[in-house]
Design a protein around this motif. Structure first.
Motif, PDB file in Angstrom:
ATOM      1  N   VAL A 137       0.858  -1.184   0.000  1.00 23.90           N
ATOM      2  CA  VAL A 137       0.000   0.000   0.000  1.00 23.90           C
ATOM      3  C   VAL A 137       0.892   1.230   0.000  1.00 23.90           C
ATOM      4  N   GLY A 138       0.744   2.035  -1.017  1.00 22.17           N
ATOM      5  CA  GLY A 138       1.564   3.225  -1.156  1.00 22.17           C
ATOM      6  C   GLY A 138       2.697   2.930  -2.124  1.00 22.17           C
ATOM      7  N   ALA A 139       2.795   3.755  -3.154  1.00 17.34           N
ATOM      8  CA  ALA A 139       3.835   3.514  -4.163  1.00 17.34           C
ATOM      9  C   ALA A 139       4.769   4.699  -4.257  1.00 17.34           C
ATOM     10  N   GLY A 140       5.170   5.214  -3.108  1.00 16.60           N
ATOM     11  CA  GLY A 140       6.269   6.165  -3.066  1.00 16.60           C
ATOM     12  C   GLY A 140       7.556   5.373  -3.175  1.00 16.60           C
ATOM     13  N   PRO A 141       8.676   6.004  -2.885  1.00 21.41           N
ATOM     14  CA  PRO A 141       9.943   5.263  -2.984  1.00 21.41           C
ATOM     15  C   PRO A 141       9.943   3.996  -2.146  1.00 21.41           C
ATOM     16  N   ALA A 142       9.396   4.072  -0.950  1.00 22.47           N
ATOM     17  CA  ALA A 142       9.405   2.887  -0.084  1.00 22.47           C
ATOM     18  C   ALA A 142       8.542   1.783  -0.680  1.00 22.47           C
ATOM     19  N   GLY A 143       7.346   2.152  -1.132  1.00 20.38           N
ATOM     20  CA  GLY A 143       6.430   1.151  -1.678  1.00 20.38           C
ATOM     21  C   GLY A 143       6.963   0.561  -2.979  1.00 20.38           C
ATOM     22  N   ALA A 172      -0.981  -0.776  -4.571  1.00 16.63           N
ATOM     23  CA  ALA A 172      -2.071   0.196  -4.669  1.00 16.63           C
ATOM     24  C   ALA A 172      -1.604   1.555  -4.189  1.00 16.63           C
ATOM     25  N   ASP A 173      -1.962   2.557  -4.939  1.00 23.16           N
ATOM     26  CA  ASP A 173      -1.687   3.924  -4.485  1.00 23.16           C
ATOM     27  C   ASP A 173      -2.869   4.797  -4.835  1.00 23.16           C
ATOM     28  N   GLU A 174      -3.208   5.681  -3.916  1.00 21.90           N
ATOM     29  CA  GLU A 174      -4.422   6.478  -4.128  1.00 21.90           C
ATOM     30  C   GLU A 174      -4.253   7.544  -5.210  1.00 21.90           C
ATOM     31  N   GLN A 175      -3.028   7.806  -5.599  1.00 22.56           N
ATOM     32  CA  GLN A 175      -2.848   8.886  -6.566  1.00 22.56           C
ATOM     33  C   GLN A 175      -2.971   8.376  -8.002  1.00 22.56           C
ATOM     34  N   PRO A 176      -3.221   9.321  -8.931  1.00 21.28           N
ATOM     35  CA  PRO A 176      -3.375   8.914 -10.331  1.00 21.28           C
ATOM     36  C   PRO A 176      -2.109   8.307 -10.917  1.00 21.28           C
ATOM     37  N   GLY A 217       4.308   6.693  -7.499  1.00 22.07           N
ATOM     38  CA  GLY A 217       5.569   7.419  -7.272  1.00 22.07           C
ATOM     39  C   GLY A 217       5.596   8.197  -5.977  1.00 22.07           C
ATOM     40  N   GLY A 218       4.434   8.503  -5.437  1.00 22.03           N
ATOM     41  CA  GLY A 218       4.381   9.208  -4.157  1.00 22.03           C
ATOM     42  C   GLY A 218       5.177  10.495  -4.225  1.00 22.03           C
ATOM     43  N   SER A 219       6.020  10.700  -3.269  1.00 22.20           N
ATOM     44  CA  SER A 219       6.770  11.955  -3.197  1.00 22.20           C
ATOM     45  C   SER A 219       7.748  12.104  -4.352  1.00 22.20           C
ATOM     46  N   LEU A 220       8.079  10.997  -5.011  1.00 18.97           N
ATOM     47  CA  LEU A 220       9.007  11.130  -6.139  1.00 18.97           C
ATOM     48  C   LEU A 220       8.401  11.977  -7.254  1.00 18.97           C
ATOM     49  N   THR A 267      -7.325   3.553  -3.227  1.00 18.54           N
ATOM     50  CA  THR A 267      -7.053   3.854  -1.820  1.00 18.54           C
ATOM     51  C   THR A 267      -7.340   2.633  -0.970  1.00 18.54           C
ATOM     52  N   ALA A 268      -6.352   2.210  -0.223  1.00 11.96           N
ATOM     53  CA  ALA A 268      -6.620   1.171   0.762  1.00 11.96           C
ATOM     54  C   ALA A 268      -7.266   1.887   1.940  1.00 11.96           C
ATOM     55  N   PHE A 269      -8.523   1.543   2.237  1.00 15.43           N
ATOM     56  CA  PHE A 269      -9.212   2.338   3.269  1.00 15.43           C
ATOM     57  C   PHE A 269      -9.494   1.573   4.547  1.00 15.43           C
ATOM     58  N   GLY A 306       9.378   3.051   5.099  1.00 19.05           N
ATOM     59  CA  GLY A 306       9.468   4.433   4.644  1.00 19.05           C
ATOM     60  C   GLY A 306       8.940   5.413   5.676  1.00 19.05           C
ATOM     61  N   ALA A 307       8.432   6.516   5.180  1.00 17.03           N
ATOM     62  CA  ALA A 307       7.987   7.580   6.072  1.00 17.03           C
ATOM     63  C   ALA A 307       6.875   7.098   7.002  1.00 17.03           C
ATOM     64  N   ALA A 308       6.095   6.113   6.557  1.00 19.76           N
ATOM     65  CA  ALA A 308       5.031   5.567   7.416  1.00 19.76           C
ATOM     66  C   ALA A 308       5.621   4.950   8.674  1.00 19.76           C
ATOM     67  N   LEU A 358      10.727   6.889   8.921  1.00 19.99           N
ATOM     68  CA  LEU A 358      12.008   7.092   8.226  1.00 19.99           C
ATOM     69  C   LEU A 358      11.807   8.184   7.184  1.00 19.99           C
ATOM     70  N   TYR A 359      12.521   9.283   7.343  1.00 21.59           N
ATOM     71  CA  TYR A 359      12.258  10.408   6.463  1.00 21.59           C
ATOM     72  C   TYR A 359      13.349  10.622   5.421  1.00 21.59           C
ATOM     73  N   ASP A 360      14.474   9.950   5.595  1.00 17.11           N
ATOM     74  CA  ASP A 360      15.532  10.102   4.602  1.00 17.11           C
ATOM     75  C   ASP A 360      15.243   9.158   3.436  1.00 17.11           C
ATOM     76  N   THR A 413      18.289  13.589   2.334  1.00 15.92           N
ATOM     77  CA  THR A 413      17.097  14.403   2.564  1.00 15.92           C
ATOM     78  C   THR A 413      17.305  15.214   3.828  1.00 15.92           C
ATOM     79  N   PRO A 414      17.076  16.521   3.749  1.00 18.85           N
ATOM     80  CA  PRO A 414      17.169  17.289   4.990  1.00 18.85           C
ATOM     81  C   PRO A 414      16.006  16.903   5.915  1.00 18.85           C
ATOM     82  N   VAL A 415      16.338  16.416   7.069  1.00 14.87           N
ATOM     83  CA  VAL A 415      15.275  16.011   7.995  1.00 14.87           C
ATOM     84  C   VAL A 415      15.482  16.657   9.355  1.00 14.87           C
TER      85      VAL A 415
HETATM   86  N1  LIG Z   1      12.264  15.854   4.977  1.00  8.02           N
HETATM   87  C1  LIG Z   1      11.472  15.280   5.786  1.00  8.02           C
HETATM   88  O1  LIG Z   1      11.399  15.553   6.958  1.00  8.02           O
HETATM   89  C2  LIG Z   1      10.559  14.233   5.259  1.00  8.02           C
HETATM   90  C3  LIG Z   1       9.486  13.793   6.057  1.00  8.02           C
HETATM   91  C4  LIG Z   1       8.611  12.803   5.549  1.00  8.02           C
HETATM   92  C5  LIG Z   1       8.833  12.287   4.281  1.00  8.02           C
HETATM   93  N2  LIG Z   1       9.890  12.758   3.514  1.00  8.02           N
HETATM   94  C6  LIG Z   1      10.138  12.191   2.196  1.00  8.02           C
HETATM   95  O2  LIG Z   1       8.961  11.560   1.705  1.00  8.02           O
HETATM   96  C7  LIG Z   1       9.298  10.355   1.078  1.00  8.02           C
HETATM   97  C8  LIG Z   1       8.687   9.214   1.863  1.00  8.02           C
HETATM   98  O3  LIG Z   1       8.625   8.089   0.994  1.00  8.02           O
HETATM   99  P1  LIG Z   1       7.519   7.006   1.226  1.00  8.02           P
HETATM  100  O4  LIG Z   1       7.631   6.079   0.121  1.00  8.02           O
HETATM  101  O5  LIG Z   1       7.609   6.510   2.593  1.00  8.02           O
HETATM  102  O6  LIG Z   1       6.172   7.834   1.169  1.00  8.02           O
HETATM  103  P2  LIG Z   1       5.538   8.695   0.007  1.00  8.02           P
HETATM  104  O7  LIG Z   1       4.840   9.812   0.648  1.00  8.02           O
HETATM  105  O8  LIG Z   1       6.493   9.022  -1.046  1.00  8.02           O
HETATM  106  O9  LIG Z   1       4.511   7.710  -0.640  1.00  8.02           O
HETATM  107  C9  LIG Z   1       3.403   7.271   0.060  1.00  8.02           C
HETATM  108  C10 LIG Z   1       2.366   6.960  -0.964  1.00  8.02           C
HETATM  109  O10 LIG Z   1       1.333   6.245  -0.313  1.00  8.02           O
HETATM  110  C11 LIG Z   1       0.126   6.650  -0.848  1.00  8.02           C
HETATM  111  N3  LIG Z   1      -0.856   6.305   0.145  1.00  8.02           N
HETATM  112  C12 LIG Z   1      -0.929   6.702   1.439  1.00  8.02           C
HETATM  113  N4  LIG Z   1      -1.950   6.132   2.055  1.00  8.02           N
HETATM  114  C13 LIG Z   1      -2.528   5.340   1.137  1.00  8.02           C
HETATM  115  C14 LIG Z   1      -3.638   4.481   1.188  1.00  8.02           C
HETATM  116  N5  LIG Z   1      -4.340   4.316   2.326  1.00  8.02           N
HETATM  117  N6  LIG Z   1      -4.001   3.823   0.083  1.00  8.02           N
HETATM  118  C15 LIG Z   1      -3.298   3.973  -1.060  1.00  8.02           C
HETATM  119  N7  LIG Z   1      -2.222   4.781  -1.153  1.00  8.02           N
HETATM  120  C16 LIG Z   1      -1.860   5.435  -0.060  1.00  8.02           C
HETATM  121  C17 LIG Z   1       0.279   8.106  -1.094  1.00  8.02           C
HETATM  122  O11 LIG Z   1      -0.608   8.548  -2.077  1.00  8.02           O
HETATM  123  C18 LIG Z   1       1.713   8.174  -1.562  1.00  8.02           C
HETATM  124  O12 LIG Z   1       1.776   8.080  -2.970  1.00  8.02           O
HETATM  125  C19 LIG Z   1      10.774  10.277   1.052  1.00  8.02           C
HETATM  126  O13 LIG Z   1      11.221  10.849  -0.124  1.00  8.02           O
HETATM  127  C20 LIG Z   1      11.158  11.113   2.244  1.00  8.02           C
HETATM  128  O14 LIG Z   1      12.452  11.651   2.143  1.00  8.02           O
HETATM  129  C21 LIG Z   1      10.729  13.693   3.994  1.00  8.02           C
END
Ligand SMILES: NC(=O)c1ccc[n+]([C@@H]2O[C@H](COP(=O)([O-])OP(=O)(O)OC[C@H]3O[C@@H](n4cnc5c(N)ncnc54)[C@H](O)[C@@H]3O)[C@@H](O)[C@H]2O)c1
Ligand SMILES: Cc1cc2nc3c(=O)[nH]c(=O)nc-3n(C[C@H](O)[C@H](O)[C@H](O)COP(=O)(O)OP(=O)(O)OC[C@H]3O[C@@H](n4cnc5c(N)ncnc54)[C@H](O)[C@@H]3O)c2cc1C
Ligand SMILES: Cc1cc2nc3c(=O)[nH]c(=O)nc-3n(C[C@H](O)[C@H](O)[C@H](O)COP(=O)(O)O)c2cc1C
Ligand SMILES: [Zn+2]
Lengths: 417, 185, 994, 97
Positions: free
Chosen positions: C176-182, C199-203, C206-209, C246-248, C457-459, C462-464, C493-495
């Motif tokens: 669930v979630g297709a950002g970098p971590a997913g 699954a990712d809720e966005q169109p 890639g999430g934050s990418l 969206t996974a709800f 990942g950020a969930a 982990l923010y880097d 990543t600046p955290v």
């Molecule tokens: N600088 C900072 O302090 C800081 C803090 C937080 C995150 N970040 C950055 O954010 C990124 C985190 O990457 P990531 O992969 O963990 O997260 P992400 O935010 O990149 O991706 C999460 C994805 O999950 C999707 N999502 C969330 N809930 C969902 C759900 N219920 N159903 C379907 N999709 C869902 C979102 O739409 C999003 O696309 C990293 O690049 C990190 O560096 C930075």
């Protein structure tokens, strides 16, 4: 107790509302009370309130393992009505309804009791017959309840589909106009504030973990997470957890605890003027003052203490809601949750004595006890104060499961042919 | 004799329903078949019956789907019904069993095509993947609000849905709806 | 005005595809790839709505599904209008009509805004304290006014034009979630060949990418890495990629519910396409890579349109090529806002950054930003904003050792704020995983899992970026049972941030309106008031103030609320705890949950083989359980009464035909069949001869009647049992339960044959003559085939089981033929009966005829509290049997007590008066209320054959009251009845053998 | 929706099953040998524990067999399922949650 009124609100507004005090205290438990009530839901708090106000017994503690109102009182769909069939049930629910009618004023706390009417839909001839049986019985018991044609149902509840083409067309309905809803949390808080003002100690985060008995078997006190507390009498009002609490006194109960789910939609402007219940398709719906549609689902099939259930229960309920209100498919579910309801074999409550002296129980309200809150508290206070049941709760004994004198409203409404 | 003149015609449910052929999933009704419900405790050594629950013995014309430890759904072409019955009676002759004709209770619908499994999954909560529900599988399960027996007689993406006749309209409608939704990506 | 805030280049929008939609009637231009929010911003619009309670002007706060403020009504055509859509997630598409809500007459001039003036009174929970006098005003005045003011958007008024689909799915690993971590998790899991769903809720995945324009991963741009990862996944058969999904809900045993939005974004969707699809996934393992939500800052008037989250400003610039303002101030206590400021500055905007933290805590980022030409004010707090419909300036002041210095107004048209981040632990928490508090992050992170699940990942806090990728890969690999480890290189990543509650201010905190929950208008002040009033549990705070209860469920606000509560109570944050996370993660349409279960697919409609004939012959139908049964057959010009009277007479005078196919049928087979029947029914069965039938009565273990029906013995070891229509499933279940669990030693098997047989009841004096020429192999004579006998033979050449039984009291047969022959045999019987005036009749006539004979119907005369003796059937109980189900209970004190209700007949004084079924019976209608009720009318009809009305009733001690007068309720009062035996017709019972 | 391990069919979704309440409540061999109190308890009194619970399920829309399960009523997790007539491997008297 600081009185609530528009004037006090205005005067506080001038001072930035700095002057409001606690609505109830947060006392430490005393070593001993005349009456200890286990469970700070609406029923437990109401019991304490009436012990103090009607019976002058104020050395009372309400022990709540979490936060008051956090049990089923805080998670129910708030339907209030009294149009039950049997004299016993009609007696207690009508007793409650009369108290609801003046409750905000009595408590000086707006519980938003809204007599918007509860409409129960009939979808087949069996419903028709069964509802008329209720309507007539209610009339002879002095309880309002009237039969409406399908068109009259539609007038009363415009969103309703009375199309003959739906799966279970609406044939008519039974309407209790005095019935309605109330703001569930306010009921707990209002009773807490009222009881507290009269000296009752409301003790939260205090879980009862044991019931101690003397050599003769009499209950004499409770073990809690905040220490031992002696008690003259003990009233167990622990809803879904009754079996567990009673087991502490070695009393086994005819109860099972099931998750019951409910959900709310996103808030919208007023669209739904009343409460609608449909037993045939299993749907209950009303709209809260804040605008959400409040929808009751069914129980899960297995016992559980987990306050959550399966998705299929929710979808099943929404199937039914959207069948009679097809325009709602584009509404969205905002939140869903579950509570744990204690269900007796005849789905009527048990209120009264137990085999253990000085130990009393008020339980088994199942899926429908919110509506009884004031009445239940009132008669249970009587029972605790006098040691004997009030005439209203006299039939609701534990002994009926031995004799077979059940009060089975659900069986009486049995779906059949 | 009136009897002869009135020799009853057989009218199966759904006969009037035309096949629904969509790009990724199609729904056909199947003609009447002979069906029996067999219940037996001991079938050891009876080749056509002694196989794991959820599996089917298949020949060109007949099948025996094991639905439970002591329950089989048996099928044959309409004309072979008596033969099938006699065969079972012979095979289990000394043992306790119950054989009940349910040819008219059950109705069969076929759904086929690359999205057939996906369409079934609109109402059937089972894993229908190759590994979980391979060729030769059969089980009782649900399709939406109707109970069905779902069978996969071959390796092709072709599934047979059997339900009680009064649920046939619902099951058929459900499959068509599901086939059209599944066909949309 | 054409996209004056659109950057000339950049962003992921498709500039080759311009689109137009409207907002409050005004045309808005945008591009494919825009959300409604980004397109509005591109056109310089921030003001999108009014708040719930105070009707304050509100704008766009976020860029995603956590949006609390920008809620719009969206109109996609007739039957496709719905309220409360988040502008930040609705994809802009051609022709869509968006409108602001909760305002009247217009968004810029809203009468409801007077509430804002009254806000000193309208504090948290004010309604509990007032509106109580005069009492009658609550229902008539106060409540309607409160309701009309609340409620945001307007509910749809017409049935939905869209369809919805459902799909159960199974996989080994659900990501669930297709950002970098997913994505990293999916890559790792997919490699193993296991079945993976992402699954990712966005169109777009890639999430934050999707908005990282300057970052690199493994030496490529973030975008290149993202595209490669998706291409790799997409190429694998074992992977399902689900954008817009969206996974709800995370339910028991790894059952995860998700909604896929299929057509809302498409102006060209085919009509048959479902709008949404509910995915119910049963996953072996789940990886939650749901990212983190940014926190707003809590300061006075932080709710002005134009005040946004810092990262959202960055997203609008980088992903959508939109400038949310031309002069943007960032207010932050978190480093991440520096990245936003840098990107925005690079887009050519005038930027100032205000950091709450003192210079020494801010690190090298300050210099980096200054080097780009950004003014950075460290050690500054925000004490307010300027502007009403749109922010015009941010009021800041230095803080040194808690002292607030001189205010300064930084004029601006947009503010980006950041109070740090909160991991999106919603699904983890729904799965009942235990949250752990991470002091450094000032947030709750996933602790021990309760299900087969892992977060990444950020969930997970982990923010880097590098950590996100590595943790994602590890989680995906582990979930798929692989031990592969992979490291990634990425731009650091600046955290880091400094947790902050309400920002320090020089204003009187009792007057400051610093919003915590934007949608529900909850301020820091409200939270403090709640605590002053003793609402200390976070759950009480939530319910008293409504914080976190709005449509965003507090995604942006809950941690701020919690922080304020913890600070005011002076209790550590983890001991205050969170409120409970509940499904859905974001609101889900009822339609998606209902799926195809609408209209004809809501509930099956069961019909018999003879249904079509009945429909063709004008039958009216009634619903009985899932069945639809012919109720009566009116002829042209006949009403129900006339039709039923005619049908009733026809049966008694000639012959009638009735479709009884819905009766439950069970084949009970085995050497112990009779013993089994003995144990289940009150009657004895051992001596019932082959070829004979008996009326059987069955109890529940509590002694009350469960069901009844005629049972035929076909062979020593074979019974053909019938049940009531509605009782069929119940009875079979009841039988199976006892057979399997109580008496497994009995050699008996049960098979439902309800639908194998069509049942045609032919009743009336001419019944025998009607069928005799159709039947072969059965001697129909009274001697050879007496009442209550069964024979197997043929009818119309079809094998049949012929029952000589009667539910009418007249000569009768029930013809059981295999269902497919039902209609043909029915038609043959109709033809054969024509000379005798054969008349088809429905359930209503069936009811009347059996009532004339005093036969009970289970569910009508009985209701789950009725014993055999109550309905006069005690005589059926086999005295000799030591036990049967329910026997012991019949001996319980209340079941043998006097004064039980007993079945009687009632006769009205006026033979034309038909009592209401359900009417109550009293001895004295003049007694005061509450009256003593003696019983009720269970059945009541006009009987054409008796020439009067008849009724059955259950009456206290009724059998002793024969001949007595009682009083029965009517819609307007009471009527008088005489109690009598419950048999009204042919009391001697001669006709049955006639 | 629970995932239930039918002893005959393996793991299948809850909607295929019906729960039959507490397991191992033996119907008295001679019901008339027990008094009203005991009979009432037999009919109605249930353990209803918070924790491990032995309960009956039938795979109604599957193999049609009744079987038993040990489930934790707080976590809703199944510890085991076993055929009717068999005993569980865990000792429920020890189980208290
Ligand atoms: N600088 C900072 O302090 C800081 C803090 C937080 C995150 N970040 C950055 O954010 C990124 C985190 O990457 P990531 O992969 O963990 O997260 P992400 O935010 O990149 O991706 C999460 C994805 O999950 C999707 N999502 C969330 N809930 C969902 C759900 N219920 N159903 C379907 N999709 C869902 C979102 O739409 C999003 O696309 C990293 O690049 C990190 O560096 C930075
Ligand atoms: C989803 C749902 C919908 C419902 N809808 C309706 C409806 O529309 N109308 C209606 O009339 N009824 C409804 N009900 C039923 C109604 O909510 C309950 O019957 C009623 O609220 C019970 O009140 P109570 O005070 O007895 O129990 P509760 O409010 O549950 O209070 C019991 C309290 O006891 C506490 N407790 C338990 N064990 C211990 C212990 N060992 N030590 C200390 N404290 C303990 C609990 O924490 C709890 O706070 C519904 C219930 C649910 C779950
Ligand atoms: C009548 C009623 C109305 C509710 N309205 C809302 C609401 O508008 N928003 C919301 O988030 N929750 C609402 N809830 C649900 C509560 O947030 C919460 O889920 C419920 O009290 C159960 O508590 P729990 O989820 O904390 O276990 C409502 C609950 C009830 C009983
Ligand atoms: Zn099974």
């Amino acid at each position: 107790m600081r009185r609530f009124s528009f004037a006090s609100l205005l005067s506080e507004a001038l001072g930035g509302h700095q002057g409001w005090g606690r609505q109830w205290r947060a006392p430490d438990p005393k070593p001993s009370y005349d009456v200890v009530i286990i469970g700070g839901g609406g029923h437990g708090l109401a019991t304490a309130y009436y012990l103090a106000t009607v019976h002058g017994i104020t050395n009372v503690a309400v022990l709540e393992k979490g936060w008051i109102g956090g049990g089923n009182t805080g998670r129910n769909t708030t339907i209030i009505r009294s149009n039950y069939l049997y004299d016993e049930s009609a007696g207690i629910y009508e007793h409650a309804l009369k108290l609801w009618e003046g409750l905000s004023q009595e408590l000086n706390y707006n519980v938003m009791f809204s007599q918007r009417g509860v409409l129960m839909l009939a979808h087949n001839h069996h419903d028709d017959q069964s509802f008329k049986r209720h309507v007539y019985a209610n009339r002879l018991n002095g309880i309002d309840n009237e039969w409406l044609s399908a068109e009259e149902c539609k007038d009363f509840c415009p969103p309703l589909s009375i199309s003959p083409d739906i799966r279970y067309p609406v044939l008519g309905g039974a309407l209790q106009r005095r019935a309605g809803t109330a703001r569930h949390d306010a009921v707990a808080w209002g009773y807490a504030r009222g009881a507290d003002a009269r000296g009752v100690d409301i003790i939260q985060n205090c879980e009862v973990t044991g019931i101690s008995r003397d050599a003769s078997g009499k209950a004499i006190g409770v073990e809690t997470t905040r220490g031992y507390i002696r008690a003259g009498r003990i009233g167990v009002v622990a809803a879904g957890n009754t079996s567990r609490v009673m087991a502490m006194a070695d009393v086994r109960m005819p109860l099972e605890s099931y998750p019951l789910q409910a959900l709310v939609s996103e808030p919208v402007k007023p669209v739904f003027p009343c409460v609608v219940m449909s037993n045939a398709v299993h749907a209950y719906i009303s709209q809260s003052d804040k605008g959400e549609l409040v929808i009751g689902a069914g129980t899960d099939q297995y016992t559980s203490y987990s306050q959550q259930g399966g998705l299929h229960i929710t979808t099943h309920t929404l199937d039914a809601i959207c069948e009679i209100f097809p325009q709602f498919t584009r509404m969205r579910m905002l939140r869903s949750w579950g509570g744990i309801v204690d269900v007796t074999p005849d789905r009527s409550p048990i209120i009264g004595k137990t085999p253990v002296e000085n130990l009393f129980v008020n339980c088994g309200w199942g899926t429908g006890g919110f509506k009884a809150t004031p009445g239940s508290g009132h008669v249970f206070a009587h029972t605790l104060a006098t040691g004997e049941p009030h005439k209203v709760n006299a039939p609701f004994t534990l002994d009926r499961f031995r004799t077979g004198r059940l009060i089975d409203e659900a069986a009486a409404a049995a779906v059949a042919h | 004799m009136l009897e002869a003149r009135n020799l009853a015609r057989r009218v199966a449910p759904l006969v009037a329903e035309a096949p629904v052929v969509l790009e990724r999933a199609s729904v056909h009704t199947l003609p009447a078949h002979a069906r029996f419900s067999l219940r037996a405790r001991d079938v050891s050594g009876v080749e056509t019956l002694d196989h794991p629950i959820g599996r089917t013995w298949l020949s060109e014309k007949r099948f025996a789907a094991r639905l439970g430890p002591d329950e089989w759904l048996l099928g044959a072409p309409e004309s072979d019904g008596d033969l099938l019955q006699q065969g079972i009676e012979r095979a289990l002759s000394s043992r306790f069993f119950s054989l009940v004709d349910i040819s008219h209770r059950n109705v069969a619908i076929e759904i086929s095509g690359p999205a057939a499994a996906e369409a079934l999954n609109a109402g059937c909560p089972l894993d229908l993947s190759e590994a979980a529900f391979p060729n030769g599988s059969a089980t009782r399960t649900l399709l939406g609000k109707a109970e069905i027996v779902l069978a996969r007689p071959s390796a092709a993406p072709v599934y047979r849905v059997e339900c009680w006749r009064s649920f046939a309209t619902y099951a058929h409608g459900f499959l068509i709806e599901a086939a059209s939704s599944a066909s949309f990506r | 005005m054409a996209q004056t805030y659109r950057l000339p280049t950049g962003g992921r929008i498709d500039r080759s595809k311009p689109i137009r939609f409207t907002f409050d009637g005004r045309t808005i231009e945008g591009f494919a790839g825009d959300t409604v929010a980004s397109a509005l911003l591109a056109n310089g619009i921030h003001l999108t709505g009014r708040s719930f309670k105070y009707h304050r002007p509100r704008g766009i706060l976020t860029h995603g599904s956590d949006e609390p403020s920008a809620l719009l009504s969206v109109d996609r055509g007739p039957g496709r209008i719905d309220p409360n859509n988040r502008a930040t997630v609705v994809e802009a598409r051609e022709g869509l009509k968006a409108a602001s809500q909760n305002r009247w007459p217009s968004l810029s001039f809203d009468v409801g805004a007077v509430n804002d003036l009254l806000s000193p009174v309208f504090v948290a929970g004010f309604y509990y304290k007032t509106f109580m006098w005069p009492r009658s005003f609550w229902d008539r005045v106060y409540e309607p006014v409160i309701r009309a003011a609340a409620g945001l958007g307007v509910a749809p008024q017409v049935p939905d034009a869209d369809r919805y689909a459902n799909r159960h799915a199974h996989c080994d690993v659900l990501v669930v979630g297709a950002g970098p971590a997913g994505l990293a998790a999916a890559l790792a899991a997919a490699k193993t060949g296991k079945r993976v769903i992402v699954a990712d809720e966005q169109p777009e995945l890639g999430g934050s990418l999707l908005h990282e324009t300057t970052t690199t991963i493994d030496g490529q741009s973030a975008e290149a890495w993202r595209a490669a990862a998706i291409a790799e996944l997409d190429a694998q058969e074992n992977v399902i990629l689900l954008p817009r999904t969206t996974a709800f809900g995370y339910y028991n045993h790894n059952h995860i519910a998700m909604t896929e939005r299929v057509t809302d974004h498409r102006a060209d969707a085919p009509k048959t396409a479902p709008r949404e699809r509910l995915w119910q996934v049963r996953a072996g393992e789940v990886v939650l890579a749901t990212g983190a939500h940014e926190r707003p800052l809590v300061f006075a008037d932080n709710d002005r349109p134009g005040v946004m989250l810092a990262e959202s400003v960055r997203v609008f610039v980088n992903r959508y090529g939109v400038l949310p303002g031309r002069k943007i101030v960032f207010a932050t206590s978190a480093v991440s806002a520096y990245a936003a400021a840098a990107d925005v500055k690079a887009a050519g905007v005038d930027v100032t950054l205000v950091d709450l933290r003192p210079e020494i805590e801010c690190g090298a980022e300050v210099e980096r930003l200054q080097a780009l030409g950004v003014e950075v004010l460290t050690g500054h707090t925000v004490v307010g904003t300027k502007g009403r419909m749109r922010v015009e300036g941010l009021i800041v002041a230095p803080v040194t050792n808690g002292e607030i210095g001189a205010r300064r107004v930084i004029s601006c048209d947009c503010v980006g704020m950041s109070g740090g981040w909160t991991p999106a632990v919603h699904l983890f928490s729904q799965s009942r995983g235990k949250l752990a508090y991470d002091e450094g992050l000032d947030a709750f992170v996933p602790g021990a899992s309760a299900q087969a699940e892992r977060s990444a990942g950020a969930a997970k806090g982990l923010y880097d970026l590098m950590d996100c990728l590595a943790s994602g890969f590890a989680a995906g690999a582990e979930a798929a049972g692989s031990t592969e480890v992979r490291t990634f290189s990425a731009t650091p990543t600046p955290v880091g941030f400094k947790p902050v509650r309400a920002l320090p201010t020089d204003a009187n905190p009792a007057k400051v309106r610093a919003f915590v929950d934007f949608q529900n208008d909850v301020t820091a002040k409200d939270l403090k008031l709640a605590m002053r009033e003793g609402f200390e549990s976070i759950e009480h705070v939530k319910r008293y103030t409504t914080t976190g209860m709005a449509t965003d469920q507090g995604k942006t606000s809950n941690m701020n609320a919690l922080g304020i509560v913890s600070e005011s109570l002076n209790r550590p944050l983890p001991s205050v705890g969170t409120t409970t996370f509940r499904p859905p993660y974001t609101p889900v349409t009822f339609g998606a949950l209902v799926g195809p279960a609408r209209d004809a697919l809501f509930d099956p409609i069961r019909t018999t083989p003879i249904h079509d004939w009945a429909a063709e012959h004008g039958a009216k139908f009634e619903n009985v359980a899932l069945w639809r049964r012919a109720w009566f057959f009116p002829r042209p010009g006949e009403d129900q009464h006339a039709a039923v009277a005619r049908e009733c007479k026809a049966v008694r005078n000639g012959v009638g035909i009735f479709d009884a196919s819905t009766l439950g049928k069970i084949e009970v087979v085995g050497p112990d069949a009779a013993e089994f029947m003995n144990r289940l029914y009150v009657n004895p069965w051992t001596k019932l001869g082959v070829g004979r039938c008996r009326y059987g009565l069955m109890l529940k273990e509590d002694g009350f009647i469960l069901d009844d029906g005629v049972v035929a013995r076909l062979a020593d070891d074979r019974f053909h049992v019938t049940t009531t229509t509605g009782g069929a499933p119940r009875v079979l279940n009841h039988m199976e339960d006892y057979l399997q669990t109580e008496w497994p030693e009995l050699n008996v098997f049960l098979t439902s044959t309800t639908e194998q047989w069509a049942v045609i009841a032919v009743q009336g004096p001419k019944a025998g003559e009607t069928i005799q020429n159709l039947v072969s192999g059965i001697d129909l004579s009274n001697e050879a085939f007496p009442h209550m006998a069964v024979r197997e033979g043929h009818i119309c050449g079809t094998p049949c089981r012929l029952f000589r039984v009667s539910f009418t009291g007249d000569l009768g047969y029930e013809i059981n033929v295999p269902s497919d022959y039902g209609r043909a045999v029915w038609e043959a019987v109709m033809e054969a009966g024509a000379p005798f005036g054969i008349t088809p009749y429905g359930t209503e006539t069936m009811h009347v005829l059996r009532a004339e004979k005093g036969y009970i119907i289970v569910g009508q005369e009985t209701d789950g509290t009725v014993t055999p003796d109550d309905v006069g059937l005690a005589g059926m109980i086999a005295k000799a049997k030591p036990d049967f189900v329910g026997k012991r209970s019949l001996a319980r004190p209340d079941l043998v007590a006097s004064g039980r209700k007993q079945l009687v007949g009632l006769e009205t004084a006026d033979p034309g008066e038909v009592l209401d079924e359900g009417a109550q019976i009293v001895a004295d209608p003049d007694q005061p209320i509450p009256m003593k009720m003696l019983g009720h009318v269970t059945s009541s009809y006009h009987s054409a054959n008796c020439g009067r009305s008849i009724a059955l009733a259950l009456v206290e001690g009724g059998r002793a009251l024969s001949g007595k007068t009682l009083h029965v309720t009517t819609p307007t009062g009471f009527t008088t009845v005489t109690v009598r035996e419950p048999v009204f017709f042919d009391a001697e019972g001669g006709r049955i053998n006639a | 929706m629970l995932l239930i391990d039918c002893p005959f069919c393996g793991k299948r979704p809850e909607v295929e099953f019906r729960c039959g309440g507490e397991a191992h409540i033996a119907r008295p061999a001679n019901p008339f040998a027990v008094d009203d109190q005991a009979w009432g308890e037999h009919l109605f009194v249930r353990k209803n524990p918070r924790g491990l619970h032995a309960e009956r399920w039938i795979h109604a829309h599957g193999c049609g067999r009744w079987f038993n399960a040990i489930r934790d009523t707080y976590t809703d997790r199944f510890v085991e399922t076993y055929k009717a007539g068999e005993r569980p491997s865990v000792d429920l008297s020890e189980a208290r949650a």
